[in-house]
Design an enzyme around this catalytic site. Structure first.
Site, PDB file in Angstrom:
ATOM      1  N   ARG A   1      49.749  39.717  53.571  1.00 54.29           N
ATOM      2  CA  ARG A   1      49.149  40.442  52.442  1.00 54.29           C
ATOM      3  C   ARG A   1      50.256  41.074  51.611  1.00 54.29           C
ATOM      4  NH1 ARG A   1      47.812  45.291  53.356  1.00 54.29           N
ATOM      5  NH2 ARG A   1      46.693  44.909  55.279  1.00 54.29           N
TER       6      ARG A   1
ATOM      7  N   TYR B   1      35.900  37.955  27.620  1.00 46.80           N
ATOM      8  CA  TYR B   1      35.282  37.129  28.663  1.00 46.80           C
ATOM      9  C   TYR B   1      34.130  37.911  29.308  1.00 46.80           C
ATOM     10  CZ  TYR B   1      34.951  34.536  33.033  1.00 46.80           C
ATOM     11  OH  TYR B   1      34.488  33.817  34.100  1.00 46.80           O
TER      12      TYR B   1
ATOM     13  N   ASP C   1      44.982  39.385  27.719  1.00 49.16           N
ATOM     14  CA  ASP C   1      44.471  38.283  28.528  1.00 49.16           C
ATOM     15  C   ASP C   1      44.882  37.005  27.791  1.00 49.16           C
ATOM     16  OD1 ASP C   1      43.007  36.230  29.679  1.00 49.16           O
ATOM     17  OD2 ASP C   1      41.273  37.496  30.112  1.00 49.16           O
TER      18      ASP C   1
ATOM     19  N   LYS D   1      42.392  28.524  35.004  1.00 49.04           N
ATOM     20  CA  LYS D   1      42.215  27.733  33.787  1.00 49.04           C
ATOM     21  C   LYS D   1      43.458  26.870  33.525  1.00 49.04           C
ATOM     22  CE  LYS D   1      38.478  30.129  33.935  1.00 49.04           C
ATOM     23  NZ  LYS D   1      38.320  31.389  33.217  1.00 49.04           N
TER      24      LYS D   1
END
Ligand code: PLP
Length: 379
Positions: free
Chosen positions: A46, A98, A170, A195
């Protein structure tokens, strides 16, 4: 180094034990220590993982940043940005973001007393007016999804800096190949790497990029403390995909521009939205702050019935959420990706029931145009 050289080499060197040219998938949760507290810089996955670190360094180079902090999804990355704030802080956010960004801000973070104002960031004056003493972050999406409205990044970076608040972009829609907000003075860039960065429709991921040492250390702290980290296999796949980012983006754009021009001249299409068309109201800004126009084209077909007929009749374009993959997709934002945005809000921004968004893939241009043409005829 040039963009393509960096995309292939940045963050990656041959594996020291075998010479493997590809960064291995370090599929391990923990690392053996020589003695108590004596280790090779890796304790627990992690906190540190070599495959993840290679990915972070690679995309940081592509955005012309210094640090990359990766997450299990784009929304996990966006959430980490808000987790940098305090209760009582205020965020100004582009009003056409978004749908999932709108949803996490309005339904999750608002409960923790973070206030959000959704503002038309394409007008810097409206942003200036919305600033309050509690404004700590300006969150911009440009071009927006699915209306493809641009915001002037250099102007907004300046406003944020003067007010002492963080600026975030973004950059999912353009990818670093076409737009690099850090070069325009923006503090933090976020991506849904699901994406274009990954581009092969087989991973969900997110990443934040910055040049600032202090912001990076706060984000690494959140990455480890909150724990929304990506797995090494997913990191490997995105790292493999960025090697061809430039090649893919050029093809996406070539096909999207051809389709936008075709749609613009088609009698059954009421309106076309693509920043690469001279008719786009912000075409000049697009040419100034981006080096290309991307692969997303939206169009208004006039009614839900017509949009439905179009979506049912395309053969190469697949009806699916998401975007930015090598295969062409068609989306109906009002019912699919943007259903969580209230109807009045949608209509105000032009997101009608007849709106269709195309994520133009890298298939042959003639095949895509023929497909769109026959679906418009069948309408
Ligand atoms: C998809 C997307 C997101 C969310 O990313 P996930 O990886 O799906 O969590 C955020 N912003 C934009 C612009 C997107 O297209």
């Amino acid at each position: 180094m040039g963009f393509q050289t960096d995309s292939i080499h940045a963050g990656q060197k041959p594996d020291p034990t075998t010479g493997a040219i590809m960064t291995p998938i370090f599929q391990t949760s923990t690392y053996v220590q020589e003695s108590i507290g004596v280790h090779k810089g890796y304790e627990y996955s992690r906190t540190q993982n070599p495959t993840r670190q290679a990915l972070e360094a690679n995309i940081a180079a592509l955005e012309n940043g210094k640090y990359g902090v990766s997450f299990a999804s784009g929304l996990a990355a966006i959430s980490a940005l808000i987790q940098m704030l305090e209760s009582g802080d205020h965020v100004i956010c582009s009003d056409n973001v978004y749908g999932g960004t709108y949803r996490v801000f309005e339904t999750v973070f608002k409960k923790f007393n973070v206030a959000f104002s959704f503002v038309d960031t394409s007008d810097p004056e409206k942003v200036r007016t919305a600033l309050t003493p509690r404004t700590k972050m300006l969150f911009i999406e440009t071009p927006t999804n699915p209306m493809l409205i641009l915001s002037d990044l250099a102007a907004l970076a300046e406003i944020a800096r003067a007010h002492g608040c963080l600026s975030v972009v973004d950059n999912t829609f353009m990818s670093p190949y076409f737009q690099r907000p850090l070069e325009l003075g923006i503090d933090l860039v976020v991506h849904s790497s699901t994406k274009y960065l990954n581009g092969h429709s087989d991973v969900v991921g997110g990443i934040i990029l910055t040049r600032d040492d202090e912001l990076a250390s706060r984000l690494y702290y959140i990455q480890n403390a909150v724990g929304a980290v990506p797995g090494p296999q997913d990191c490997f796949l995105i790292l493999r995909a960025t090697k061809t980012l430039a090649l893919r983006m050029r093809e996406h754009e070539k096909n999207a521009l051809a389709i936008a021009r075709y749609l613009e001249g088609h009698p059954r299409v009421e309106k076309v939205y693509y920043p690469g068309l001279p008719a786009h109201p912000q075409h000049a800004l697009a040419k100034r702050q981006m080096s290309g126009f991307g692969g997303i084209v939206s169009m208004d077909l006039g009614s839900l019935e017509k949009a439905r007929r179009f979506a049912e009749n395309v053969r190469i374009f697949a009806l699916a959420e998401s975007l930015g993959g090598v295969e062409s997709l068609v989306d109906h934002p009002a019912i699919m990706t943007h259903a969580s945005v209230p109807r009045e809000e949608r209509l105000r921004m032009g997101l009608t029931d007849g709106l269709i968004r195309l994520s133009v893939g890298v298939e042959d241009e003639e095949d895509l145009i023929r497909d769109v043409g026959q679906a418009l005829e069948a309408m």
